[in-house]
Design a protein around this motif. Structure first.
Motif, short mmCIF file in Angstrom:
data_model
loop_
_atom_site.label_atom_id
_atom_site.label_comp_id
_atom_site.label_asym_id
_atom_site.label_seq_id
_atom_site.Cartn_x
_atom_site.Cartn_y
_atom_site.Cartn_z
N LEU A 204 0.82 -1.21 0.00
CA LEU A 204 0.00 0.00 0.00
C LEU A 204 0.86 1.26 0.00
O LEU A 204 1.94 1.29 0.61
N PHE A 205 0.36 2.30 -0.67
CA PHE A 205 0.97 3.63 -0.62
C PHE A 205 1.14 4.06 0.84
O PHE A 205 0.27 3.78 1.67
N PRO A 206 2.25 4.71 1.19
CA PRO A 206 3.34 5.20 0.35
C PRO A 206 4.54 4.27 0.24
O PRO A 206 5.61 4.67 -0.21
N GLY A 207 4.38 3.03 0.69
CA GLY A 207 5.47 2.05 0.57
C GLY A 207 6.53 2.17 1.64
O GLY A 207 7.63 1.63 1.50
N THR A 208 6.20 2.88 2.73
CA THR A 208 7.15 3.05 3.83
C THR A 208 6.47 2.68 5.15
O THR A 208 5.39 2.12 5.16
N GLY A 209 7.14 2.97 6.25
CA GLY A 209 6.57 2.69 7.56
C GLY A 209 6.89 1.30 8.06
O GLY A 209 6.10 0.68 8.78
N TYR A 210 8.06 0.80 7.71
CA TYR A 210 8.47 -0.52 8.17
C TYR A 210 8.92 -0.47 9.62
O TYR A 210 9.29 0.60 10.14
N VAL A 211 8.90 -1.61 10.25
CA VAL A 211 9.16 -1.67 11.69
C VAL A 211 10.59 -1.24 12.02
O VAL A 211 10.87 -0.78 13.13
N TYR A 212 11.50 -1.38 11.06
CA TYR A 212 12.89 -0.99 11.31
C TYR A 212 13.13 0.51 11.15
O TYR A 212 14.23 0.99 11.43
N GLU A 213 12.13 1.28 10.74
CA GLU A 213 12.27 2.74 10.66
C GLU A 213 12.07 3.30 12.07
O GLU A 213 10.95 3.47 12.53
N LYS A 214 13.16 3.60 12.76
CA LYS A 214 13.11 3.96 14.17
C LYS A 214 13.65 5.36 14.47
O LYS A 214 13.73 5.76 15.62
N GLY A 215 14.03 6.11 13.44
CA GLY A 215 14.65 7.41 13.66
C GLY A 215 16.13 7.34 13.39
O GLY A 215 16.70 6.26 13.21
N THR A 216 16.78 8.51 13.40
CA THR A 216 18.21 8.55 13.15
C THR A 216 18.89 9.55 14.06
O THR A 216 18.24 10.45 14.62
N ASP A 217 20.19 9.39 14.23
CA ASP A 217 20.99 10.27 15.10
C ASP A 217 20.36 10.37 16.48
O ASP A 217 19.99 9.36 17.05
N LYS A 218 20.20 11.56 17.01
CA LYS A 218 19.63 11.72 18.36
C LYS A 218 18.17 11.29 18.42
O LYS A 218 17.64 11.02 19.50
N GLY A 219 17.53 11.23 17.26
CA GLY A 219 16.13 10.83 17.22
C GLY A 219 15.91 9.33 17.14
O GLY A 219 14.76 8.89 17.08
N PHE A 220 16.98 8.55 17.16
CA PHE A 220 16.80 7.10 17.08
C PHE A 220 16.00 6.60 18.28
O PHE A 220 16.31 6.91 19.42
N GLY A 221 14.95 5.84 17.99
CA GLY A 221 14.08 5.33 19.03
C GLY A 221 12.82 6.14 19.23
O GLY A 221 11.90 5.71 19.93
#
Length: 393
Positions: A204-221
């Motif tokens: 389904l659109f937009p093809g993102t939102g996978y469980v491994y998308e957790k943030g980056t740098d200070k925003g990880f988690g």
């Protein structure tokens, strides 16, 4: 008058309509507001005009200035070639999902105005809760339109809260489509947690939102995604939602919640494959309301979002947000009485215009939504995904 919650609506938002064939239709706003009025849950004098202007400076909290100027320029551009170039460059060309229409900037700006006004009312302490039904255009990016969304009102409101109040914001997105635009705006920000429960981007659109998308740098988690299997039903959907959101809130400890209430995970919705009923749309605002009072001193801002069965689903789902937000007796009656009838005046007024027979009750009847044969396999797949999503909380 309800002193604990504000309801914002700008008539200009009803002009946010791409064309007659487009699935995004503002008739759903009129249907929803009329249902609340007929139910005795909203009076004309309770509907507030937004009081924050959607200036270029405000829009620039989430969008590039060249994009803002391009949207404005398209309204006045006479040269077909220049108009074509601008439209193609910024995701607004004919044939795309978000085609330009005359008056687009004004209509889209009015939606931003409503959501930021709701945020300002809550953060200034005027009221604990605020609802802007026309908001929730979560797919727009800093430099382009996408997914029926031109200006990302939710991202702008979050940036406004961060800029003026330095508050920690939890963004909750229950739209069946991943809240990608908001996520990417704050992907490296540890003070904004973006939570999205949606149909997996594999199908389904937009093809993102996978469980491994957790943030980056200070925003990880500080980014949490719950991608659900196609044909997920109520019990599994709610198991994942309730099992994850409580942990997210307890871990992140937000100062305010901004929730997006896309209602396209319903089995009737033509643009997705999730197979839920109105039951989840009674439970979603109830849990968010409770968490807001338990963790955020009641600070809760709600916006609409997706939902493309304009007649049978959206009015009921969006009305339930306001009923819960205002502690209206109907919210409890709907939850406890499965066959509570919709107002007869509303049914009579809209019956002849609807392309489908309108539902008789606030919640769906069992016969309306057949069971899915693969229920056990879908439930187990969702449980495995849930365990991964919350393993670090």
């Amino acid at each position: 008058m309800n002193g604990n919650a504000y309801f914002f609506h700008h008539r200009a938002a009803e002009a946010y309509k791409f064309n007659e064939e487009h699935p995004f239709d503002p008739v759903r706003l009129m249907l929803s507001i009329d249902l609340l009025k007929e139910a005795g849950a909203l009076k004309d004098e309770e509907i507030r005009e937004p009081d924050v202007e959607a200036s270029d400076e405000l829009l620039a909290l989430a969008h590039r200035t060249d994009y803002i100027q391009a949207v404005k320029q398209l309204d006045n551009e006479a040269d077909p070639r220049s108009k074509s170039v601008l439209s193609e460059q910024f995701g607004l060309q004919d044939g795309d999902d978000t085609p330009f229409f005359p008056g687009l900037h004004g209509a889209a700006s009015s939606i931003v105005s409503g959501t930021v006004s709701a945020a300002a009312a809550v953060m200034s302490g005027k009221v604990q809760h605020a609802y802007h039904m026309a908001g929730g255009l979560h797919h727009a990016f800093p430099d382009r339109a996408a997914g029926f969304c031109v200006y990302n009102d939710a991202a702008i409101a979050i940036a406004y809260i961060r800029h003026h109040y330095k508050a920690k914001v939890l963004y909750i997105d229950t739209d069946v489509h991943h809240g990608d635009g908001v996520q990417w705006c704050f992907y490296d920000d540890p003070e904004v947690c973006t939570y999205s429960i949606h149909e997996t981007g594999k199908f389904l659109f937009p093809g993102t939102g996978y469980v491994y998308e957790k943030g980056t740098d200070k925003g990880f988690g500080s980014c949490v995604n719950l991608p659900l299997e196609p044909y997920t039903e109520d019990d599994s959907w709610l198991e994942c939602f309730e099992g994850s959101l409580r942990k997210v809130v307890a871990s992140f400890q937000p100062d305010v919640i901004l929730s997006q209430h896309g209602c396209d995970a319903h089995a009737f919705d033509p643009l997705s494959h999730i197979h839920c009923s109105m039951n989840i749309y009674s439970r979603i605002p109830a849990l968010i309301h409770q968490l807001a009072h338990d963790h955020c001193q009641g600070r809760w801002i709600a916006v609409g979002g997706g939902g493309y069965d304009h007649w049978r689903v959206v009015p009921r789902a969006w009305s339930m947000v306001w009923l819960e937000m205002t502690d209206h007796k109907l919210a409890r009656e709907i939850a406890n009485h499965k066959k509570l009838r919709l107002p007869g005046g509303w049914l009579k007024r809209w019956r002849m215009r609807s392309p489908f027979p309108l539902p008789r009750y606030w919640l769906d009847e069992k016969k309306d939504i057949p069971a899915i044969p693969r229920r056990e396999q879908i439930t187990e797949a969702n449980r495995s995904m849930l365990a991964i999503a919350i393993q670090d909380l």
